[in-house]
Design an enzyme around this catalytic site. Structure first.
Site, mmCIF file in Angstrom:
data_model
loop_
_atom_site.group_PDB
_atom_site.id
_atom_site.type_symbol
_atom_site.label_atom_id
_atom_site.label_comp_id
_atom_site.label_asym_id
_atom_site.label_seq_id
_atom_site.Cartn_x
_atom_site.Cartn_y
_atom_site.Cartn_z
ATOM 1 N N ASP A 36 43.023 39.108 -77.630
ATOM 2 C CA ASP A 36 42.145 38.787 -78.429
ATOM 3 C C ASP A 36 41.886 37.018 -78.185
ATOM 4 O O ASP A 36 43.073 36.471 -77.797
ATOM 5 C CB ASP A 36 42.262 38.845 -79.941
ATOM 6 C CG ASP A 36 41.464 40.142 -80.538
ATOM 7 O OD1 ASP A 36 40.762 40.693 -79.544
ATOM 8 O OD2 ASP A 36 41.419 40.195 -81.604
ATOM 9 N N LYS A 58 36.730 38.088 -78.936
ATOM 10 C CA LYS A 58 35.106 38.202 -79.297
ATOM 11 C C LYS A 58 35.219 37.327 -80.453
ATOM 12 O O LYS A 58 35.870 37.499 -81.616
ATOM 13 C CB LYS A 58 34.782 39.802 -79.610
ATOM 14 C CG LYS A 58 35.885 40.495 -80.514
ATOM 15 C CD LYS A 58 35.576 41.831 -80.397
ATOM 16 C CE LYS A 58 34.391 42.391 -80.607
ATOM 17 N NZ LYS A 58 33.778 42.134 -82.078
ATOM 18 N N MET A 170 37.416 33.556 -92.271
ATOM 19 C CA MET A 170 35.995 33.731 -91.729
ATOM 20 C C MET A 170 35.143 33.244 -92.803
ATOM 21 O O MET A 170 33.631 33.654 -92.786
ATOM 22 C CB MET A 170 35.509 35.238 -91.331
ATOM 23 C CG MET A 170 36.457 35.597 -90.256
ATOM 24 S SD MET A 170 35.937 37.142 -89.707
ATOM 25 C CE MET A 170 37.061 38.068 -90.970
HETATM 26 N N1 SAH Z 1 43.864 39.495 -88.047
HETATM 27 C C1 SAH Z 1 43.866 37.949 -88.383
HETATM 28 C C2 SAH Z 1 42.183 37.514 -88.925
HETATM 29 C C3 SAH Z 1 41.299 37.766 -88.123
HETATM 30 S S1 SAH Z 1 39.578 37.374 -88.757
HETATM 31 C C4 SAH Z 1 44.950 37.769 -89.480
HETATM 32 O O1 SAH Z 1 45.629 38.623 -89.837
HETATM 33 O O2 SAH Z 1 44.970 36.482 -89.629
HETATM 34 C C5 SAH Z 1 39.728 35.675 -87.956
HETATM 35 C C6 SAH Z 1 39.832 34.360 -89.113
HETATM 36 O O3 SAH Z 1 41.045 34.260 -89.314
HETATM 37 C C7 SAH Z 1 39.330 33.263 -88.657
HETATM 38 O O4 SAH Z 1 37.989 33.141 -88.837
HETATM 39 C C8 SAH Z 1 40.182 32.488 -89.578
HETATM 40 O O5 SAH Z 1 39.504 32.491 -91.159
HETATM 41 C C9 SAH Z 1 41.532 32.937 -89.919
HETATM 42 N N2 SAH Z 1 42.538 32.480 -88.998
HETATM 43 C C10 SAH Z 1 43.170 33.112 -87.978
HETATM 44 N N3 SAH Z 1 44.100 32.159 -87.554
HETATM 45 C C11 SAH Z 1 43.807 31.222 -88.204
HETATM 46 C C12 SAH Z 1 44.632 29.902 -87.771
HETATM 47 N N4 SAH Z 1 45.524 29.655 -87.184
HETATM 48 N N5 SAH Z 1 44.099 29.006 -88.819
HETATM 49 C C13 SAH Z 1 43.157 29.152 -89.636
HETATM 50 N N6 SAH Z 1 42.508 30.159 -90.034
HETATM 51 C C14 SAH Z 1 42.783 31.409 -89.060
#
Ligand code: SAH
Length: 252
Positions: A36, A58, A170
């Protein structure tokens, strides 16, 4: 032919040191790695030299691989007897469509194993010293998405009523609307709030402010996606808001 298998693996929030030992081992054993775009490319150092690496990133609004194509690629490789590491940001089952991918594999009779990862909503606030459930001020924490399929409504009023910490994934694109709904539901504009972009990575940027100031703070500080929004008294415990009620950028 040896049967294939898909591992749905969480790679953690960004910093490769926050990846699990199991994720590292499985990356080394995989024939194919499906990545991803939120996954830190540094993880590729754990992949076997002869493994195939496929970028299936994506991101909302960007050039992307449709989810159905990701399903097809997982099935194709597993049905050819390969070990597939499907690497996803954070935890595969937290806003990551890991559930849909697992359902697709199970329906096709392909072996699948899920390897949890550290989700951004937990790891990123920790970096700023925000204790999500400090018992002085939060008895619950809610992980909620700010972006829903087909704009399905979220009960922001109900969430405001929990009195606990809100962690929004998000949430950047709809932040003004979300904040307006939380304020209309009775949350104080002085409630501490923080936004952290690229948390745990060298390019991390953050703002600690108040709920009322939150929408204006993002453009003022050049903060965008991917970011985590945290709203609640626990943000104040990190100390920054109480020291400076104006918007301040946290220096770590
Ligand atoms: N499965 C992932 C989330 C995927 S949705 C998890 O468990 O973290 C994607 C969202 O995750 C982004 O839009 C943001 O809101 C958050 N996100 C993921 N990595 C991040 C990071 N390093 N810093 C801040 N927000 C993050």
């Amino acid at each position: 032919m040896k049967p294939g298998k898909v591992y749905l693996i969480g790679s953690g929030p960004g910093d490769v040191e926050l990846m699990t030992l199991k994720a590292v081992r499985l990356l080394g054993e995989a024939d194919v790695v499906l990545l991803d775009d939120l996954v830190n490319r540094e993880v590729l150092r754990f992949v076997a030299p002869d493994a195939e690496i496929v970028d299936v990133g994506k991101r909302g609004g960007c050039k992307s691989t449709p989810q159905v194509s990701i399903h097809e690629q997982m099935l194709k490789h597993a049905q050819a007897g390969r070990i597939v590491a499907r690497l996803k940001g954070g935890d595969p089952f937290v806003f990551g469509r890991g559930g849909e991918e697992m359902q697709c594999l199970v329906a096709a009779g392909v072996a699948v194993e899920v390897v949890s990862g550290v989700t951004a909503g937990v790891a990123v606030p920790a970096v700023l010293g925000i204790p999500l459930t400090h018992r002085d001020c939060a008895r619950s924490v809610t992980f909620v998405t700010g972006h829903t399929r087909n704009d399905e409504p979220t009960d922001w009023r109900g969430l405001a009523g929990t009195g606990g910490t809100l962690v929004i994934y998000m949430g950047i694109a709809n932040l003004s609307r979300i904040v307006a709904e939380l304020l209309a539901a009775g949350l104080s504009p002085m409630l501490p709030a923080a936004v952290i972009q690229h948390g745990t990575l060298p390019q991390q940027r953050s703002v600690v402010t108040t709920l009322g100031e939150l929408p204006a703070a993002l453009p003022a500080h050049g903060i965008g996606s991917p970011a985590i929004v945290i709203i609640g008294e626990v943000v104040g415990i990190a100390g920054y808001v109480s020291k400076n009620p104006a918007i301040c950028e946290v220096q770590l």
